[in-house]
Scaffold this active site. Structure first.
Site, PDB file in Angstrom:
ATOM      1  N   LYS A 111     -34.928 -49.552  27.213  1.00  0.00           N
ATOM      2  CA  LYS A 111     -34.110 -50.148  28.271  1.00  0.00           C
ATOM      3  C   LYS A 111     -32.835 -50.767  27.710  1.00  0.00           C
ATOM      4  O   LYS A 111     -31.837 -50.882  28.408  1.00  0.00           O
ATOM      5  CB  LYS A 111     -34.914 -51.195  29.053  1.00  0.00           C
ATOM      6  N   LYS A 192     -40.571 -39.171  30.667  1.00  0.00           N
ATOM      7  CA  LYS A 192     -41.559 -39.692  31.622  1.00  0.00           C
ATOM      8  C   LYS A 192     -41.010 -39.617  33.046  1.00  0.00           C
ATOM      9  O   LYS A 192     -39.817 -39.853  33.254  1.00  0.00           O
ATOM     10  CB  LYS A 192     -41.805 -41.160  31.230  1.00  0.00           C
ATOM     11  N   LYS A 195     -38.785 -43.622  38.394  1.00  0.00           N
ATOM     12  CA  LYS A 195     -37.948 -43.867  39.570  1.00  0.00           C
ATOM     13  C   LYS A 195     -36.504 -44.178  39.170  1.00  0.00           C
ATOM     14  O   LYS A 195     -35.606 -44.089  39.984  1.00  0.00           O
ATOM     15  CB  LYS A 195     -38.538 -45.008  40.395  1.00  0.00           C
TER      16      LYS A 195
HETATM   17  P1  TYM Z   1     -44.394 -50.227  36.101  1.00  0.00           P
HETATM   18  O1  TYM Z   1     -44.042 -50.903  37.372  1.00  0.00           O
HETATM   19  O2  TYM Z   1     -43.303 -49.655  35.276  1.00  0.00           O
HETATM   20  O3  TYM Z   1     -45.426 -49.074  36.383  1.00  0.00           O
HETATM   21  C1  TYM Z   1     -46.617 -49.311  37.106  1.00  0.00           C
HETATM   22  C2  TYM Z   1     -47.764 -48.500  36.548  1.00  0.00           C
HETATM   23  O4  TYM Z   1     -47.488 -47.106  36.644  1.00  0.00           O
HETATM   24  C3  TYM Z   1     -47.669 -46.485  35.375  1.00  0.00           C
HETATM   25  N1  TYM Z   1     -46.702 -45.385  35.255  1.00  0.00           N
HETATM   26  C4  TYM Z   1     -47.039 -44.131  34.939  1.00  0.00           C
HETATM   27  N2  TYM Z   1     -48.222 -43.561  34.659  1.00  0.00           N
HETATM   28  C5  TYM Z   1     -48.220 -42.236  34.368  1.00  0.00           C
HETATM   29  N3  TYM Z   1     -47.082 -41.479  34.362  1.00  0.00           N
HETATM   30  C6  TYM Z   1     -45.877 -42.007  34.633  1.00  0.00           C
HETATM   31  N4  TYM Z   1     -44.782 -41.265  34.624  1.00  0.00           N
HETATM   32  C7  TYM Z   1     -45.814 -43.405  34.944  1.00  0.00           C
HETATM   33  N5  TYM Z   1     -44.799 -44.249  35.275  1.00  0.00           N
HETATM   34  C8  TYM Z   1     -45.360 -45.454  35.451  1.00  0.00           C
HETATM   35  C9  TYM Z   1     -47.391 -47.601  34.370  1.00  0.00           C
HETATM   36  O5  TYM Z   1     -47.959 -47.329  33.111  1.00  0.00           O
HETATM   37  C10 TYM Z   1     -48.013 -48.794  35.052  1.00  0.00           C
HETATM   38  O6  TYM Z   1     -49.406 -48.840  34.808  1.00  0.00           O
HETATM   39  N6  TYM Z   1     -45.287 -53.962  32.908  1.00  0.00           N
HETATM   40  C11 TYM Z   1     -45.861 -53.206  33.978  1.00  0.00           C
HETATM   41  C12 TYM Z   1     -46.282 -54.059  35.150  1.00  0.00           C
HETATM   42  C13 TYM Z   1     -47.143 -55.231  34.797  1.00  0.00           C
HETATM   43  C14 TYM Z   1     -48.524 -55.177  34.435  1.00  0.00           C
HETATM   44  C15 TYM Z   1     -48.908 -56.530  34.265  1.00  0.00           C
HETATM   45  C16 TYM Z   1     -49.430 -54.144  34.269  1.00  0.00           C
HETATM   46  C17 TYM Z   1     -46.772 -56.533  34.800  1.00  0.00           C
HETATM   47  N7  TYM Z   1     -47.833 -57.329  34.480  1.00  0.00           N
HETATM   48  C18 TYM Z   1     -50.216 -56.862  33.883  1.00  0.00           C
HETATM   49  C19 TYM Z   1     -50.747 -54.480  33.894  1.00  0.00           C
HETATM   50  C20 TYM Z   1     -51.120 -55.828  33.704  1.00  0.00           C
HETATM   51  C21 TYM Z   1     -44.817 -52.207  34.495  1.00  0.00           C
HETATM   52  O7  TYM Z   1     -43.648 -52.396  34.342  1.00  0.00           O
HETATM   53  O8  TYM Z   1     -45.308 -51.195  35.204  1.00  0.00           O
END
Ligand code: TYM
Length: 329
Positions: A111, A192, A195
């Site tokens: 990022k 990956k 969005k």
């Molecule tokens: P975020 O919002 O980027 O994504 C949410 C979840 O979706 C999964 N993900 C994917 N899995 C497979 N293929 C993809 N292309 C793909 N894109 C996204 C992510 O791995 C995630 O599980 N930091 C985290 C949010 C968070 C969190 C937490 C998660 C904040 N606190 C505590 C677990 C526990 C995040 O930015 O996810």
């Protein structure tokens, strides 16, 4: 029964990657475990958000959780900022982390790459995530592959806290699919699905119109040759489409290979589109019903109450262990 915690950021559209990588496991785990699922709005503001868009996207994501099959009578669904202890414990954990370990986070590096100025929130983001997890003493964290490193850091911070302030937290485990832990872009399987990709043809949004989904899949890049075979090293594009198919149609990879033997990509892609639509179409119908009914606010209120009860107790215990003078009288 294990305790499960996870979250998704309300920053723009949710993709099929989020659904397959994370939400699908949320829905599965709620049947057997005690689950907490959040909309992580405090994480979303680590990159600038329009205020009006942030509140809309937060409500939309909460409704999508329910539309995807999360049952509020089985799992607590809430907004991270409604449970105030997250921000406070996040700060306490920030003071336990080192610059070096935060600099090594690949998500931060990605990022921050090429940017002149990088927000401090983006840098300390994983310490808030550690707080999210430990505040509920969660055992299992269902996430996609890209969050694995953040959970490893959480595990390190757990041990650091325990060795400095006495054994208190258990070490959480990531819960990650074998197939579909990283759904890739439809236009380039080396990236990956995300969005934030400027090419909307690279991802399927859960709220994309159905005809748009059909077109995006028809245009998805395929490898040379015509064999439907799972071989991520040599056939990354088709292997990615097969992972998606496997999750949406509940078929194993060998079953898919067998079904399309000698048929080429055409009928495979057509059936893939229908499999994806069979998941997304009912989800969209439920989503619109939930948004219209306004029921989400009551669900979020109950979720936040249950979560706050646990979170407040953890925060009080952590502050006592760390030596804060607690208010008396
Ligand atoms: P975020 O919002 O980027 O994504 C949410 C979840 O979706 C999964 N993900 C994917 N899995 C497979 N293929 C993809 N292309 C793909 N894109 C996204 C992510 O791995 C995630 O599980 N930091 C985290 C949010 C968070 C969190 C937490 C998660 C904040 N606190 C505590 C677990 C526990 C995040 O930015 O996810």
């Amino acid at each position: 029964m294990s305790r499960v915690l996870s979250g998704i950021q309300p920053s723009g559209q949710l993709t099929l990657g989020n659904y397959i990588g994370a939400m699908k496991n949320f829905v599965k785990l709620q049947e057997t475990e005690e689950c907490f699922f959040m909309v992580v709005d405090l994480h979303a503001i680590t990159v600038p958000q329009e205020p009006a868009a942030l509140s809309e996207q937060t409500e939309a994501l909460a409704a999508l959780y329910i539309a995807a099959g999360i049952d509020p009578s089985k799992a607590s669904v809430f907004i991270q900022s409604h449970v105030r202890a997250h921000a406070e414990l996040g700060w306490l954990f920030t003071t336990l982390a080192n610059m070096g370990e935060l600099e090594r986070m690949t998500q931060f590096k990605d990022k921050a790459a090429g940017k002149e100025s990088v927000g401090a929130g983006l840098f300390v983001y994983p310490t808030l995530m550690a707080a999210d997890i430990l505040i509920y003493h969660a055992d299992l964290i269902p996430v996609g592959d890209d969050q694995k490193q953040h959970i490893e850091l959480t595990r390190d911070l757990t041990q650091r806290f325990n060795s400095r302030f006495g054994e208190y937290f258990k070490t959480p485990e990531p819960y990650i699919h074998k197939v579909g832990a990283r759904i890739m872009s439809l236009d380039d399987a080396s990236k990956k699905m995300s969005k934030s990709n400027p090419n909307p043809g690279s991802f399927i949004a859960l709220l994309d119109p159905i005809d748009v989904i059909r077109k995006k899949i028809a245009r998805a890049t395929t490898d040379s040759g015509m064999e439907v075979r799972f071989d991520p090293a040599n056939k990354p594009e088709v292997s990615n489409l097969m992972s998606i198919y496997s999750h949406c149609a509940d078929l194993t990879l060998p079953e898919i290979e067998e079904r399309y033997q000698g048929q080429g990509y055409g009928s495979f892609k057509k059936d893939l589109a229908e499999a994806v639509i069979s998941v997304i179409e009912p989800l969209q119908a439920r989503y619109h019903e939930i948004r219209e009914s306004g029921e989400i606010h009551q669900i979020l209120k109950q979720g936040a109450e249950k979560a706050s009860n646990i979170a407040d107790r953890t925060l009080a215990e952590v502050k006592e262990r760390m030596g804060f003078l607690l208010p008396r009288g």
